[in-house]
Design an enzyme around this catalytic site. Structure first.
Site, PDB file in Angstrom:
ATOM      1  N   PHE A   1      44.151 -46.741  13.182  1.00  0.00           N
ATOM      2  CA  PHE A   1      42.917 -46.501  12.430  1.00  0.00           C
ATOM      3  C   PHE A   1      42.422 -47.742  11.703  1.00  0.00           C
ATOM      4  O   PHE A   1      41.242 -47.853  11.376  1.00  0.00           O
ATOM      5  CB  PHE A   1      43.118 -45.343  11.443  1.00  0.00           C
ATOM      6  CG  PHE A   1      43.679 -45.731  10.110  1.00  0.00           C
ATOM      7  CD1 PHE A   1      42.837 -45.999   9.043  1.00  0.00           C
ATOM      8  CD2 PHE A   1      45.045 -45.799   9.901  1.00  0.00           C
ATOM      9  CE1 PHE A   1      43.343 -46.342   7.795  1.00  0.00           C
ATOM     10  CE2 PHE A   1      45.560 -46.135   8.662  1.00  0.00           C
ATOM     11  CZ  PHE A   1      44.711 -46.418   7.608  1.00  0.00           C
ATOM     12  N   LYS A   2      43.302 -48.713  11.467  1.00  0.00           N
ATOM     13  CA  LYS A   2      42.885 -49.922  10.752  1.00  0.00           C
ATOM     14  C   LYS A   2      41.796 -50.685  11.511  1.00  0.00           C
ATOM     15  O   LYS A   2      41.026 -51.438  10.913  1.00  0.00           O
ATOM     16  CB  LYS A   2      44.083 -50.833  10.514  1.00  0.00           C
ATOM     17  CG  LYS A   2      45.256 -50.169   9.799  1.00  0.00           C
ATOM     18  CD  LYS A   2      44.937 -49.832   8.370  1.00  0.00           C
ATOM     19  CE  LYS A   2      46.068 -49.114   7.673  1.00  0.00           C
ATOM     20  NZ  LYS A   2      47.209 -49.931   7.357  1.00  0.00           N
TER      21      LYS A   2
END
Length: 475
Positions: free
Chosen positions: A112-113
């Protein structure tokens, strides 16, 4: 739109400036001077936008000093089909028990980063080019932040990256993603310690204004508000997609809840700000692993971070964090955005090792919507297995922490959205333990584990780190 410090000692600054600084000049964290507001009419106007255009609209409320056409170009470059596998960028996938997964791991590092880092890479290069400056990024990672930052910033003009990670505390996949990069502007440093030790080093150097200015230091970990602002977009996107099925006349005020696997509090903080903007969020449920300092805080009102020796190495390693950097931003809001009260709380933490906010505890749920829970290794294994058996979907261990805790907080009639953390391929051992499946490497990453790795091992020594960075920083 200007930005101030939680501790009150920084002159208001524009978005472009705070992108480069990370920590505020007084050692606090940067926050918006005023939270922009959205209403049902604005949300309906955004409903038909694709992800890049929605990002332009949302970030345009914060990056008011960047021309809209430039911001649109950066968002289009960040959220393109060349970088994200899903044409939606963020797909929503229903699983069993009334829970929907928000797919945040479609990007280049399968975590998700990427959602924030891809935008931040574009924005940093843009701002530095306008100012004819260089920037040396120093960051700490417990797993996914480092690779996402490096993939977003590799080869970028005027930028070097010094990324600290804890020796032996990441998965083989995570280490390979970072350490196999050969770009000259990427420097990986494996510190003898845990993530909190790495984070402490970053804060120490970032807080030394003389060293910071001499070496043009900046940060891209979750204390950088550029990341927080970019993460708000997928909360709004998820609400729009969840409410698509609702009759137009019933969408205003239609509430959903989010469960967020949390270590450093940055991801769920973005949801907190989105809720503060007016997005109809009923609950923000924080899911912790065995390092459950934040769960204890939201249940008891006492924040008592733990030391390195008390920080467990778990099977959801990106959450092996006991000192949540971003919590200061929430406590700032909790204390009426009063820098003096915030500073007093941090003085209490320095003196006693804890902050006692039990008097504010009723507001955690009633005003801000926060709830929390803890997940263990046995919970992760059971949740990965049960989710796969019920829906055919394989989830990673951090997402499993989220699903386990989400099940404890589902309310009838309120959609529960769990933010996915990473692809399960990054954590094959626990997936095999839970399901018996041997997940293959994604085709575009075949051979990753066999690539030569380039990393500098270092003691938990601030002086040694200073010397290393000073010798290699861009000027």
């Amino acid at each position: 739109m200007k930005y101030i410090s939680t501790r009150g000692g920084m002159e208001p600054a524009p978005y472009s400036a705070i992108l480069l600084e990370g920590l505020a000049t007084d050692g606090g964290l940067v926050v918006p001077e005023v939270i922009p507001q959205i209403d049902a009419a604005v949300l309906e106007a955004w409903r038909g936008l694709d992800y890049a255009d929605l990002a332009t609209e949302v970030l345009g409320l914060y990056a008011t000093d960047i021309p809209r056409e430039d911001l649109a170009r950066m968002c289009r470059a960040a959220y393109s089909g060349e970088k994200f596998v899903s044409p939606e960028i963020v797909p929503l996938t229903p699983i069993d028990g009334g829970i929907t997964l928000v797919g945040l791991s479609e990007g280049p590092t399968l975590a998700f980063k990427d959602m924030a880092m891809q935008f931040l890479g574009q924005a940093l290069e843009y701002v530095l080019g306008k100012l004819d400056r260089t920037l040396n990024i120093i960051g700490a990672t417990s797993g996914d932040t480092g690779s996402a930052a490096e993939y977003a910033l590799r080869g970028k003009d005027g930028i070097a990256v010094f990324m600290l990670s804890p020796q032996g505390r990441m998965s083989d996949f995570q280490r390979a993603q970072m350490y196999s990069l050969e770009d000259a502007n990427i420097h990986n440093i494996a510190v003898a310690g845990v993530f909190d030790d790495c984070q402490h080093l970053v804060k120490s150097l970032s807080g030394d204004l003389e060293f910071k200015r001499a070496n043009a230091l900046g940060t891209v970990n979750s204390i950088n508000l550029g990341r927080i602002s970019a993460q708000m977009v997928y909360y709004i996107w998820s609400w729009l997609r969840a409410s698509d099925a609702v009759a137009p006349g019933e969408r205003a005020g239609y509430e959903v809840s989010f469960t967020v696997p949390s270590g450093n509090f940055g991801n769920i903080l973005s949801g907190h700000i989105a809720k503060s903007m007016g997005l109809p969020i009923r609950r923000l449920v924080l899911a912790a692993n065995e390092n459950n300092v934040l769960d204890e805080f939201f249940r008891t009102g006492i924040y008592a971070p733990r030391g390195a020796a008390e920080t467990h190495a778990t099977s959801s390693p990106s959450m092996d964090i006991s000192k949540a950097s971003n919590l200061e931003r929430f406590i700032f809001d909790l204390l009426g955005r009063d820098p003096e009260r915030l500073s007093a709380a941090w003085a209490e933490l320095a003196e006693t090792g804890r902050i006692d906010l039990r008097a504010e505890l009723p507001r955690f749920v009633e005003e801000f919507g926060f709830q929390s829970g803890t997940s263990t290794h046995a919970d992760r294994v059971a949740t990965i297995r049960a989710t796969h058996e019920a829906s055919g979907v394989v989830i990673d261990p951090h997402t499993a922490d989220g699903v386990k805790v989400a099940r404890e907080h589902v309310e009838e009639g309120v959609p529960m959205l769990v933010l996915e953390t990473a692809k399960p391929e990054k954590f094959p051992d626990i997936v095999f333990e839970a399901t018996g499946l041997r997940l293959g490497m994604p085709e575009h990453l075949a051979g990753l584990l066999e690539l030569p790795q380039r990393v500098t091992e270092m003691a938990d020594d601030e002086s040694e780190l200073r010397e290393y960075i000073a010798a290699r920083a861009l000027t």
